[in-house]
Motif scaffolding. Sequence first.
Motif: not given
Length: 292
Positions: A40, A45-46, A77, A144, A147, A210, A228-229, A282, A288
């Motif tokens: 986001p 990035q996760g 975050p 996103y 991303c 992703c 979702c995150l 997630h 978002v």
Amino acid sequence: MTTWIPAGPPALGAAVGADATPEGGWLVRPFRAGPGLDGPPGILQGGLAATLPSVVARLSDPFGAPLTSVTARLHAPTPLERELRFALRPADGVARHEVQLRDGDQLLVSATVELAGRDRAPAVPDLVELALGELPPQQHQRTYPRCFVCGPDSPHPHALRCTYGHVRDDAVALPWLAEEDLATAPDPRRRHDEGPGTIDPVVVGAALDCPGVWAATPALTGAGYAGCLLAGMEVRWYRDAPAYEPLRLVARHDELDGRKVRVRTALIDEDGLVHAVASALHIAVAEVPSLP
């Protein structure tokens, strides 16, 4: 004055301090993620947030064994372009390290990193099946857009810009040809370092995040969520993944339980050999988020 060294391949644009400072039983290093590493907007990035702890573990590990696994929980975050801190100490068990990423007193990521060498790849026939055969029609996502992995509008010069295609409503498959700038830089200090031309494990971890989101998208949309995150992720590496050779990323959505989204992803070559597998949790969101 801080001396910075690359966290992952230099082209990624993340860096940690070369020197660690003891603080209350932890070894602490500064960390900075550069621009363009968004998931986001404004948020690291996760998959990168989950697997970058492996970098500081490898810097402190005296044995040089290949990376086995990372199990991470994302608590808040992670902002881009500001100085944060990684803290490391031994974890329970052999060849295991406990790592935290902090922003002042705020805990952002906690992880356990295992550096014991590669295990035998597991039998994951449902994921291997997704990787074999003709790929489905591909598309870009727009939820996103910036991303680093799947955003068509990412400003990063080495963004992956992955597309995706649904094999079924709960599964996706996509091609991946990683550029050589995202390969691991050889380190003469390590006896068992990945060789030139091997995709850096941190980049593999990012790429495994992703596709799980897009595998879960039909279920999320049907339940009224915007997306979702990433909340938690375990990644296990089984083989070095070659850069600039055709690979496939696959993902399967296993469950939507309230706001909890559970998915599995894998990096597999065209012969069905499994290079890495991830399982992720997630959290579904109505909107978002972004950071300034």
